[in-house]
Structure formats: C-alpha cells, structure tokens
Motif scaffolding. Sequence first.
Motif, PDB file in Angstrom:
ATOM      1  N   THR A 172       0.840  -1.212   0.000  1.00  0.00           N
ATOM      2  CA  THR A 172       0.000   0.000   0.000  1.00  0.00           C
ATOM      3  C   THR A 172       0.868   1.251   0.000  1.00  0.00           C
ATOM      4  OG1 THR A 172      -1.687  -1.157   1.255  1.00  0.00           O
ATOM      5  CG2 THR A 172      -1.809   1.241   1.274  1.00  0.00           C
ATOM      6  N   LEU A 173       1.879   1.266   0.867  1.00  0.00           N
ATOM      7  CA  LEU A 173       2.734   2.456   0.950  1.00  0.00           C
ATOM      8  C   LEU A 173       3.524   2.655  -0.347  1.00  0.00           C
ATOM      9  CD1 LEU A 173       3.986   2.032   4.624  1.00  0.00           C
ATOM     10  CD2 LEU A 173       2.507   3.859   3.749  1.00  0.00           C
ATOM     11  N   SER A 174       4.064   1.559  -0.882  1.00  0.00           N
ATOM     12  CA  SER A 174       4.888   1.694  -2.095  1.00  0.00           C
ATOM     13  C   SER A 174       4.062   2.248  -3.249  1.00  0.00           C
ATOM     14  CB  SER A 174       5.470   0.339  -2.510  1.00  0.00           C
ATOM     15  OG  SER A 174       6.213  -0.217  -1.463  1.00  0.00           O
ATOM     16  N   TRP A 175       2.851   1.696  -3.434  1.00  0.00           N
ATOM     17  CA  TRP A 175       2.005   2.202  -4.527  1.00  0.00           C
ATOM     18  C   TRP A 175       1.588   3.643  -4.272  1.00  0.00           C
ATOM     19  CZ3 TRP A 175       2.194   0.252  -9.052  1.00  0.00           C
ATOM     20  CH2 TRP A 175       2.355  -1.122  -9.248  1.00  0.00           C
ATOM     21  N   THR A 176       1.402   4.002  -3.011  1.00  0.00           N
ATOM     22  CA  THR A 176       1.031   5.387  -2.697  1.00  0.00           C
ATOM     23  C   THR A 176       2.142   6.337  -3.148  1.00  0.00           C
ATOM     24  OG1 THR A 176      -0.269   4.640  -0.808  1.00  0.00           O
ATOM     25  CG2 THR A 176       0.370   6.956  -0.822  1.00  0.00           C
ATOM     26  N   TRP A 177       3.394   6.002  -2.820  1.00  0.00           N
ATOM     27  CA  TRP A 177       4.510   6.871  -3.248  1.00  0.00           C
ATOM     28  C   TRP A 177       4.578   6.915  -4.770  1.00  0.00           C
ATOM     29  CZ3 TRP A 177       4.618   9.327   0.769  1.00  0.00           C
ATOM     30  CH2 TRP A 177       4.869   8.803   2.032  1.00  0.00           C
TER      31      TRP A 177
ATOM     32  N   GLU B 299      -7.490   5.684  -2.212  1.00  0.00           N
ATOM     33  CA  GLU B 299      -7.455   5.630  -3.680  1.00  0.00           C
ATOM     34  C   GLU B 299      -6.304   4.740  -4.165  1.00  0.00           C
ATOM     35  OE1 GLU B 299      -9.437   6.153  -5.919  1.00  0.00           O
ATOM     36  OE2 GLU B 299      -8.701   7.232  -7.661  1.00  0.00           O
ATOM     37  N   ALA B 300      -5.175   4.761  -3.434  1.00  0.00           N
ATOM     38  CA  ALA B 300      -4.056   3.875  -3.811  1.00  0.00           C
ATOM     39  C   ALA B 300      -4.495   2.418  -3.663  1.00  0.00           C
ATOM     40  CB  ALA B 300      -2.837   4.164  -2.946  1.00  0.00           C
ATOM     41  N   MET B 301      -5.257   2.128  -2.598  1.00  0.00           N
ATOM     42  CA  MET B 301      -5.714   0.738  -2.404  1.00  0.00           C
ATOM     43  C   MET B 301      -6.830   0.364  -3.387  1.00  0.00           C
ATOM     44  SD  MET B 301      -5.555  -0.306   1.591  1.00  0.00           S
ATOM     45  CE  MET B 301      -6.716   0.907   2.169  1.00  0.00           C
TER      46      MET B 301
ATOM     47  N   PRO C 116      -4.955  -2.736  -5.149  1.00  0.00           N
ATOM     48  CA  PRO C 116      -5.239  -3.447  -3.895  1.00  0.00           C
ATOM     49  C   PRO C 116      -4.159  -4.503  -3.636  1.00  0.00           C
ATOM     50  CG  PRO C 116      -6.749  -4.143  -5.643  1.00  0.00           C
ATOM     51  CD  PRO C 116      -5.961  -2.987  -6.185  1.00  0.00           C
ATOM     52  N   PRO C 117      -3.546  -4.496  -2.449  1.00  0.00           N
ATOM     53  CA  PRO C 117      -2.453  -5.442  -2.186  1.00  0.00           C
ATOM     54  C   PRO C 117      -2.889  -6.894  -2.368  1.00  0.00           C
ATOM     55  CG  PRO C 117      -2.541  -3.776  -0.479  1.00  0.00           C
ATOM     56  CD  PRO C 117      -3.747  -3.559  -1.336  1.00  0.00           C
TER      57      PRO C 117
END
Length: 426
Positions: A279-284, A327-329, A333-334
């Motif tokens: 989740t964090l990686s895709w957010t960045w 929105e990133a999830m 979605p992981p």
Amino acid sequence: MGVTVAAVRVPDGGRRDYPGPSFVRVPGLLRKLWFDRLAMLSDAAAEFGDVVKFAMGPKTLYYFNHPDHAKHILADNAANYHKGIGLHEAGRLILGDGLLTSEGEMWKHQRHIIQPAFRRDRLAAFTSVVTDAGTALTERLRARVGEIIDVSEEMTRLTMSVLGQSLLAADLSPLRMLGPAFEEAQDRAMFEMVSLGALPLWLPAPRNLRFRRARRQLEDAVAVLVAGRAHAAGPHGTDLLSLLAGAYADEQDAGTRWRVLRDELITILLAGHETTASTLSWTWYLLSGHPEAEAALRAEALEVLGDRVPGNEDLARLPFTTTVIQEAMRLYPPVWGLTRRSVKADVVGGYRLPADADVMISPYTLHRHPGFWPEPNEFRPSRFATSAAVTTHRYAYIPFGAGPRVCVGGVDVKRADAALARLAHV
Ligand code: HEM
C-alpha cells in the motif's frame, strides 16, 4: 471469438451456459495467466461481462466480477465457501492452521481470540512504535539523498519493524532470512494460483524444494522469537504474542501449544507486512506521478502537524491523506484476488455453480469496474472525500475483503464487532 452462447435452463435454478473463452483459446489463456493475470481478468471482464468461466483443460475457474457476487460469496453465503487456490495447498503448508487458512470451528475460535488485539484502542497504544519506525526511516533516507532507493524494500523493512515491535515487542532486523523466506513462500502460493494447482507440493521439483527450505527458515525464526519473548517479558505483556500465549495457556500438550503460536505468528507476519508495504509503495508511486496531490498532502501535513511527530488522534485530522491511501488501495489493492472453493452447489448471479468449484473474486477488477467507478483508471483521491456523493456499491471497494473473513488488520472497530456478532450465524 468463441463465446459459449447456448442458453440452457436447469430445473434447480441457475443457468449453466456461462460466458467465457472457448477451448481453442486455452493455450493463450494459460500464457496470460502465467505472465499477466490481471490483464487476463480485466480483458475477460471487458469481453464477457461480470461472469466468466475459464475452462482450462482439467481445471476450471469461475470468475465473478459484480459487487453483488462478491457480497453473495464473501458475506451472505460465506458458510458455503472455503479458502481457495493459493491458500489451501501452499498456503496451508506454510501457514498451517493460522487465521488466514483455517476453517470452521477452529477459525471462529481463533478469530475470537485474535480480533480484540486489533481494536482501535489497543492499536493506539502502538502509535509510538509506528512513529519511531517512521522517524528511523526518514533518517535513513536523508542519509541517502541522491541515491536510487528501492522503495518497496524500504517499505517492507518499515512494516516488518512495526509488526515486530507491536506483535512481539521484538526487533526483527537481525532475522534477515524472514524477508526472502516470505518471498519464496508467496511465490509458491502465486505459482499454485497461476498453475491452478497443477504441480503437487509432494513432487521434488526445485520450486517445491525451495519452498520447503523457506518454510523451515520461517519456523526457526518464529521459534527464536517466541523463546526470546517468553524469556524477556514473561506472561504479562500486552502484545499479540502474550495474548495468544495466555489464550492457549490451558492447552496441556506443549506440541499443540507451539503449533498454534507458530501458525498464528507466521500468518500475521506474512499477512501484515507485505500488504501494508505494498500500500505504501504504490502510494509513493502514484504521488510521484501526481505532483498536485503530493503538494496537497504535504500542505495538509504541514498545516495539521507542523514539525511535530503525529499522534493517534491526528489520523482523523488528515482527511486528504486518508483519501490518498484509499485511492491507492483502490487502484492497486495489495490482495488482488480472493479465491474460494464452493462446498455445495450454489447459484451466483443467476448461474449455477457446482460443488467444489474454484472461484475468483478480484478486488483489482472490482475496483476498476466501469459500472461503479467513473474514470476507473484515474487516480482521483477526491472520490473518497466525505463531501463527495459516493454512489458506488458497498462491495465495489473491498481492499480488506468482506464478510466474516474480512481482514483483522483493516477493519474499524464497529465493523469488526459486527463481523464478530455475525460469526454466530456462519
Ligand atoms: C493495507 C493493509 C492490508 C490489506 C489490504 C489486507 C487485506 C486483506 C484481505 C483482502 C483479507 C481477506 C482475505 C480473504 O478473504 O481471503 C485479509 C485477511 C487477513 N489479514 Fe489483512 N490486509 C492488510 C493488513 C493486515 C495486517 C496489518 C494484518 C495483521 C497484522 C493482517 C492480517 C490478516 C489476517 C490474519 C487475515 C485473515 C482473517 C480471517 O480469515 O479471519 N492484514 N487481509
């Protein structure tokens, strides 16, 4: 392109004439399943609609892509569905009877024990664990300005460290084999999924041998942790391991006691670190391509926090940041696929599903379903703003799953309690 169309009504309700690619397309499908499974699902949904049957030689996969189908399978009729491909062979071997893979009475018992550890008030006690890990990360990154950073590796290190401190009051960094061992285990589970379970685990294939070694390493690591923890804190700690140890203290058989702890800890370490890191990686990643969102996030943080370290109560004061994560999830979605196996025959979305059928619900494709999400491929955090008119279906957004098997780590306390209350009816 070879769609099966003959309409057949059956007396027990439910059509059998599933849309889906014909057998001549099997080789292409298998290739896609192997190399680009998300494209395989997205393309099938675009071509055939919300219900698709992938008949691939001896294996058949039933793919349902309407939020009503997700509701039926994951929640309303959850009792008729066990965990499916990827979780019931490799998953079971690595996670044993941990919460993610167990079924029936055993699962209910475990969920009752573990869920209270994830109540918001309990989690609030670990705020400083999170902020300390965040501060350490910032310092690490500051020292590396100008270098290329592997974001996913850094996020995994971060989430492992938070999990270790909050679950076990332990520093996991000396256990370097944990990361690669988990990767190997996940690889094998993914392989089971993309090969539709075609390579049994008992075959001495290299992939299976690597998997077995990874499993041994994980067991060893958990043994070290459990021993260290018992020695350091005794039975009165407030972390998850203490809670579990207390719950199974009456179990006379030391072997059983150890197996339960081992399975739960490996499960929670696996389920908890990769999902949050992803989740964090895709957010960045998304923020790096949307400077206006990055600027808004930065402005919110500066306005609400200034230069102080955030506390738990700040979460509610960071609404834009929250929508960015939501929105990133949605976009990434992981857990992109939820697999199930039907126990008895059922009717889903008007189609007859046989007993023992492999079923796939994909948060990835549901989250981009054009019937529920305008401009589904666009990164638009504002669609989650409370002021926005959210018209989408409750089950069109399921990053944490749904129904009784919803994630223990992701639900808010109200929903967690409601899910617990429902357990009695499952
Ligand atoms: C962004 C973070 C996370 C996401 C997106 C996520 C997603 C999910 C999903 C989709 C499921 C349901 C799987 C299914 O129905 O087959 C699930 C279950 C589960 N998750 Fe998470 N998860 C996250 C974080 C965590 C954390 C932090 C933990 C623990 C520390 C955790 C522990 C579990 C467990 C134990 C289950 C099994 C629950 C059961 O079957 O009763 N997850 N998660």
